[in-house]
Scaffold this active site. Structure first.
Site, mmCIF file in Angstrom:
data_model
loop_
_atom_site.group_PDB
_atom_site.id
_atom_site.type_symbol
_atom_site.label_atom_id
_atom_site.label_comp_id
_atom_site.label_asym_id
_atom_site.label_seq_id
_atom_site.Cartn_x
_atom_site.Cartn_y
_atom_site.Cartn_z
ATOM 1 N N THR A 183 -7.901 -25.489 -18.016
ATOM 2 C CA THR A 183 -8.239 -25.316 -16.598
ATOM 3 C C THR A 183 -9.530 -24.524 -16.370
ATOM 4 O OG1 THR A 183 -6.964 -23.290 -16.549
ATOM 5 C CG2 THR A 183 -5.806 -25.308 -15.901
ATOM 6 N N LYS A 184 -10.179 -24.037 -17.413
ATOM 7 C CA LYS A 184 -11.327 -23.136 -17.217
ATOM 8 C C LYS A 184 -12.601 -23.925 -16.881
ATOM 9 C CE LYS A 184 -8.496 -19.901 -17.760
ATOM 10 N NZ LYS A 184 -8.070 -18.833 -18.613
#
Ligand SMILES: *Cc1c(COP(=O)(O)O)cnc(C)c1O
Length: 382
Positions: free
Chosen positions: A183-184
């Site tokens: 998700t980064k």
């Protein structure tokens, strides 16, 4: 109603990443090897820091980093209460005590005044978190570090691409840990990095990430002749693979454009949400570049729905959102071990109860944003 579920934090993976992974699988060199080395060079050049070593996660980078700073049993480490639990967990794994520090209202960043007040003779280090991609005040941090002789390890899981007065986070002289989790801002699926100006620390990171061996896999299995390895301290198994680095090689060159995309969505949210019963995030501080990792709103205490109910209602409308975070002090392990009360960290507790992260990534379209905003408008109508 939307046809497809809007997944929060879904990564954007293109054909170049896929081709590079396939190339890696066909090459036969799938473990830690040349692609990891190329990615490390690319990251260190992007950041403007001398050395980067990639590992299996940001959590691994924090654990190794604390060990290399000499943090261990009997030591205290200042950690914000408002962070992902990995920050505090790493301190626990080092055998040290995380001393939680409350947030500044608004930004949610660690309150350096409270951090300074929490310093004791046992305080060994501080782990600031650039929450949501917003850089902490690096000048204030340096003063705290120098006046109190603290070690610093920055948790920059959200902050690749963030800048402080023209220099990238990671290039300001402290050991800094990054995350390339799904998700980064950029992803190698799982992965992380530790960056430093110190060549000896970088070499130690590499050794500690691979059992403590004196030679990396690349040196042991290449065609340069057989050599024995030696172990001088027990390491971990925290190495990154070439399959992971293959993704990173094509993600990093897109990062700056993606941050611009995120900033556009950010400004659009600011405009669209202005009259709803919630607080939008404060503007980035002058002289900084916010990495725009998370767009966090704070629901007004008198909004017609509580935060958790709102989350459920949004899922019914096929929209995924996130909560970043419920404070470290509220999790049973920390609450019970250290006897924390919600009121001990009033700002972090208020954020924990009211925060909601809206989808923000280069994969999110304006139509997605419009769906979310009209759902919020419906649900929060007074
Ligand atoms: C994601 C995250 C981590 C952990 O990153 P991993 O790469 O998943 O280990 C640490 N700190 C913060 C603030 C994070 O958001």
């Amino acid at each position: 109603m939307r046809e497809n579920f809007l997944i929060f934090g879904s990564p954007l993976i293109g054909e170049p990443e896929i081709a590079e992974v396939v190339d890696c699988l066909r090459s036969g060199w799938v473990g830690t090897g040349p692609k990891v080395q190329r990615f490390e060079t690319m990251v260190s050049q992007y950041l403007g820091v001398a050395h980067c070593r990639c590992v299996s996660s940001c959590t691994a980078a924090l654990i190794i980093g604390l060990q290399l700073l000499g943090v261990g049993p009997g030591d205290e480490v200042l950690v914000p209460a408002m962070t992902f639990v990995a920050s505090a967990n790493a301190v626990e794994h080092a055998g040290a005590t995380p001393v939680l520090v409350d947030s500044v209202p608004g930004t949610g960043l660690i309150d350096f005044e409270l951090a300074e007040a929490a310093i004791t003779p046992r305080t060994r280090a501080i782990m600031p978190v650039h929450l949501a991609g917003r850089p902490v005040d690096m000048e204030r941090l340096a003063r705290l570090r120098d006046e109190h002789g603290l070690k610093v390890i920055e948790d920059a899981a959200h902050a690749i691409g963030a800048e402080w007065r023209g220099r990238r986070i990671g290039a300001l002289g402290n050991l800094t840990a990054f995350s390339f989790y799904v998700t980064k801002n950029i992803s190698t699926i799982e992965g992380g990095a530790l960056v430093t100006e110190d060549a000896e620390i970088a070499a130690e990171v590499e050794r500690l990430a691979l059992h403590g061996l004196s030679l990396g896999a690349w040196q042991r299995f290449s065609d340069t002749g057989f050599r024995h390895y030696e172990v001088v301290r027990p390491g971990f198994k925290y190495n990154m693979t070439d399959v992971q680095a293959a993704l990173g090689l094509h993600q990093l060159p897109q990062l700056d454009g993606w941050i611009e995309d995120r900033a556009r969505l950010w400004d659009r949210y600011d405009a669209l949400l202005a009259d709803l019963p919630l607080e939008t995030p404060p503007a980035p501080e002058p002289g900084t570049r916010h990495a725009r990792h998370l767009y966090q709103v704070l629901l007004d205490p008198d909004a017609p729905l509580g935060r958790d109910e709102l989350l459920d209602r949004l899922i019914e409308r096929r929209i995924g959102t996130g909560v970043h975070y419920r404070g470290v002090h509220l999790h049973p392990y920390y609450r019970d071990r250290y006897g924390f009360q919600p009121a001990d960290f009033p700002v972090a507790t208020a954020i924990s109860d009211r925060t909601l992260s809206l989808p923000l990534s280069p994969k999110v379209s304006e139509a997605d944003q419009d769906d979310l905003v009209s759902a919020l408008r419906d649900l929060l109508a007074r």
